[in-house]
Design a protein around this motif. Structure first.
Motif, PDB file in Angstrom:
ATOM      1  N   ILE A  26      44.039 108.722  28.857  1.00  0.00           N
ATOM      2  CA  ILE A  26      43.416 109.372  30.014  1.00  0.00           C
ATOM      3  C   ILE A  26      42.007 109.852  29.659  1.00  0.00           C
ATOM      4  CG2 ILE A  26      43.612 111.309  31.615  1.00  0.00           C
ATOM      5  CD1 ILE A  26      46.684 111.032  31.255  1.00  0.00           C
ATOM      6  N   ALA A  27      41.882 110.478  28.499  1.00  0.00           N
ATOM      7  CA  ALA A  27      40.561 110.950  28.071  1.00  0.00           C
ATOM      8  C   ALA A  27      39.632 109.766  27.790  1.00  0.00           C
ATOM      9  CB  ALA A  27      40.688 111.824  26.830  1.00  0.00           C
ATOM     10  N   LEU A  28      40.184 108.660  27.293  1.00  0.00           N
ATOM     11  CA  LEU A  28      39.386 107.471  27.050  1.00  0.00           C
ATOM     12  C   LEU A  28      38.779 106.956  28.350  1.00  0.00           C
ATOM     13  CD1 LEU A  28      38.417 105.181  25.147  1.00  0.00           C
ATOM     14  CD2 LEU A  28      40.551 104.003  25.685  1.00  0.00           C
ATOM     15  N   GLN A  29      39.584 106.910  29.393  1.00  0.00           N
ATOM     16  CA  GLN A  29      39.078 106.432  30.672  1.00  0.00           C
ATOM     17  C   GLN A  29      37.985 107.363  31.210  1.00  0.00           C
ATOM     18  OE1 GLN A  29      41.982 105.970  33.761  1.00  0.00           O
ATOM     19  NE2 GLN A  29      40.537 104.975  35.144  1.00  0.00           N
ATOM     20  N   GLN A  30      38.188 108.653  31.111  1.00  0.00           N
ATOM     21  CA  GLN A  30      37.187 109.602  31.605  1.00  0.00           C
ATOM     22  C   GLN A  30      35.880 109.480  30.816  1.00  0.00           C
ATOM     23  OE1 GLN A  30      39.310 113.274  31.253  1.00  0.00           O
ATOM     24  NE2 GLN A  30      40.480 112.980  33.146  1.00  0.00           N
ATOM     25  N   LEU A  31      35.994 109.366  29.499  1.00  0.00           N
ATOM     26  CA  LEU A  31      34.791 109.230  28.678  1.00  0.00           C
ATOM     27  C   LEU A  31      34.054 107.915  28.951  1.00  0.00           C
ATOM     28  CD1 LEU A  31      36.093 110.655  25.287  1.00  0.00           C
ATOM     29  CD2 LEU A  31      34.334 111.651  26.752  1.00  0.00           C
ATOM     30  N   LEU A  32      34.810 106.840  29.173  1.00  0.00           N
ATOM     31  CA  LEU A  32      34.176 105.553  29.458  1.00  0.00           C
ATOM     32  C   LEU A  32      33.471 105.564  30.811  1.00  0.00           C
ATOM     33  CD1 LEU A  32      36.847 103.078  28.082  1.00  0.00           C
ATOM     34  CD2 LEU A  32      34.551 103.471  27.192  1.00  0.00           C
ATOM     35  N   VAL A  33      34.074 106.218  31.798  1.00  0.00           N
ATOM     36  CA  VAL A  33      33.415 106.330  33.102  1.00  0.00           C
ATOM     37  C   VAL A  33      32.127 107.135  32.964  1.00  0.00           C
ATOM     38  CG1 VAL A  33      33.643 107.347  35.406  1.00  0.00           C
ATOM     39  CG2 VAL A  33      35.509 105.991  34.462  1.00  0.00           C
TER      40      VAL A  33
ATOM     41  N   ILE B 257      46.653  97.195  22.550  1.00  0.00           N
ATOM     42  CA  ILE B 257      45.345  96.617  22.855  1.00  0.00           C
ATOM     43  C   ILE B 257      45.252  96.320  24.352  1.00  0.00           C
ATOM     44  CG2 ILE B 257      43.795  94.666  22.421  1.00  0.00           C
ATOM     45  CD1 ILE B 257      44.013  96.586  20.089  1.00  0.00           C
ATOM     46  N   VAL B 258      46.322  95.835  24.952  1.00  0.00           N
ATOM     47  CA  VAL B 258      46.330  95.557  26.388  1.00  0.00           C
ATOM     48  C   VAL B 258      46.109  96.843  27.176  1.00  0.00           C
ATOM     49  CG1 VAL B 258      47.776  94.755  28.308  1.00  0.00           C
ATOM     50  CG2 VAL B 258      47.716  93.475  26.172  1.00  0.00           C
ATOM     51  N   ASN B 259      46.705  97.940  26.736  1.00  0.00           N
ATOM     52  CA  ASN B 259      46.491  99.225  27.412  1.00  0.00           C
ATOM     53  C   ASN B 259      45.021  99.634  27.369  1.00  0.00           C
ATOM     54  OD1 ASN B 259      49.221  99.393  27.937  1.00  0.00           O
ATOM     55  ND2 ASN B 259      49.659 100.700  26.177  1.00  0.00           N
ATOM     56  N   VAL B 260      44.387  99.445  26.221  1.00  0.00           N
ATOM     57  CA  VAL B 260      42.967  99.778  26.093  1.00  0.00           C
ATOM     58  C   VAL B 260      42.131  98.864  26.988  1.00  0.00           C
ATOM     59  CG1 VAL B 260      41.016  99.783  24.491  1.00  0.00           C
ATOM     60  CG2 VAL B 260      43.195 100.769  23.794  1.00  0.00           C
ATOM     61  N   LEU B 261      42.454  97.575  27.023  1.00  0.00           N
ATOM     62  CA  LEU B 261      41.718  96.654  27.878  1.00  0.00           C
ATOM     63  C   LEU B 261      41.890  96.993  29.357  1.00  0.00           C
ATOM     64  CD1 LEU B 261      42.359  93.276  26.011  1.00  0.00           C
ATOM     65  CD2 LEU B 261      40.280  94.654  26.007  1.00  0.00           C
ATOM     66  N   ASP B 262      43.070  97.454  29.742  1.00  0.00           N
ATOM     67  CA  ASP B 262      43.285  97.905  31.123  1.00  0.00           C
ATOM     68  C   ASP B 262      42.408  99.111  31.448  1.00  0.00           C
ATOM     69  OD1 ASP B 262      45.112  95.935  31.762  1.00  0.00           O
ATOM     70  OD2 ASP B 262      46.872  97.172  31.293  1.00  0.00           O
ATOM     71  N   ILE B 263      42.319 100.047  30.517  1.00  0.00           N
ATOM     72  CA  ILE B 263      41.473 101.236  30.730  1.00  0.00           C
ATOM     73  C   ILE B 263      40.014 100.808  30.871  1.00  0.00           C
ATOM     74  CG2 ILE B 263      40.612 103.332  29.611  1.00  0.00           C
ATOM     75  CD1 ILE B 263      43.404 103.627  30.792  1.00  0.00           C
ATOM     76  N   LEU B 264      39.573  99.857  30.054  1.00  0.00           N
ATOM     77  CA  LEU B 264      38.192  99.370  30.158  1.00  0.00           C
ATOM     78  C   LEU B 264      37.939  98.711  31.514  1.00  0.00           C
ATOM     79  CD1 LEU B 264      37.806  97.920  26.574  1.00  0.00           C
ATOM     80  CD2 LEU B 264      36.511  99.812  27.533  1.00  0.00           C
ATOM     81  N   GLN B 265      38.922  97.992  32.007  1.00  0.00           N
ATOM     82  CA  GLN B 265      38.773  97.351  33.309  1.00  0.00           C
ATOM     83  C   GLN B 265      38.740  98.396  34.421  1.00  0.00           C
ATOM     84  OE1 GLN B 265      41.913  94.643  34.327  1.00  0.00           O
ATOM     85  NE2 GLN B 265      40.689  93.628  35.898  1.00  0.00           N
ATOM     86  N   GLN B 266      39.567  99.414  34.333  1.00  0.00           N
ATOM     87  CA  GLN B 266      39.580 100.472  35.336  1.00  0.00           C
ATOM     88  C   GLN B 266      38.282 101.268  35.322  1.00  0.00           C
ATOM     89  OE1 GLN B 266      43.091 102.761  34.553  1.00  0.00           O
ATOM     90  NE2 GLN B 266      44.471 101.055  34.992  1.00  0.00           N
ATOM     91  N   ALA B 267      37.633 101.358  34.159  1.00  0.00           N
ATOM     92  CA  ALA B 267      36.366 102.083  34.049  1.00  0.00           C
ATOM     93  C   ALA B 267      35.174 101.187  34.396  1.00  0.00           C
ATOM     94  CB  ALA B 267      36.208 102.644  32.640  1.00  0.00           C
ATOM     95  N   ASN B 268      35.441  99.957  34.838  1.00  0.00           N
ATOM     96  CA  ASN B 268      34.409  98.991  35.227  1.00  0.00           C
ATOM     97  C   ASN B 268      33.436  98.663  34.087  1.00  0.00           C
ATOM     98  OD1 ASN B 268      35.372  98.605  37.815  1.00  0.00           O
ATOM     99  ND2 ASN B 268      34.187 100.323  38.622  1.00  0.00           N
TER     100      ASN B 268
END
Length: 136
Positions: A81-88, A112-123
């Protein structure tokens, strides 16, 4: 006695390729004329456009997943969750954000798939996967 002429409907034993060769030579000449030759044999001192130095390439951000499944963003431990917020946040600061995902070879692929999903959600569109060359 009546003489019979040969039938005009005999099978064509030969193919006239003269028009085909003419067409091929015309196309060859057109191709030769339209291609511009590359001329690199002249020494020129070209003027410079500006004296402004180029911007240094931006350092990519690294998302690391270690052998125990912990996630790090630029050496700082975070959860998904924090990864997604920081990436956004990073992407709003830099729309041309690039991220390199590094994962331990012993972890489950799902991490790794979870991280790639977060990257995709963060555009984040510029994503690379870090690997090592194969040992021979």
């Amino acid at each position: 006695m009546k003489k019979y002429s040969k039938s005009a409907h005999h099978s064509l034993g030969e193919l006239n390729i003269t028009p085909l060769l003419d067409l091929a030579f015309v196309l060859l000449v057109i191709f030769i004329i339209t291609t511009t030759p590359v001329v690199n044999d002249l020494e020129l001192n070209l003027p410079s456009a500006s004296s402004r130095p180029k911007d240094a390439p931006k350092k990519p951000n690294y998302v690391t997943v270690d052998g125990s499944g912990k996630i790090y963003l630029n050496m700082k431990e975070v959860d998904l969750i924090a990864l997604q917020q920081l990436l956004v946040q990073l992407r709003t600061e830099d729309p041309d954000l690039s991220v390199v995902v590094r994962g331990d070879s012993k972890i489950q692929y799902q991490n790794i798939v979870n991280v790639l999903d977060i990257l995709q959600q963060a555009n984040v569109s510029k994503v690379g996967l870090a690997t090592e060359p194969a040992k021979k």
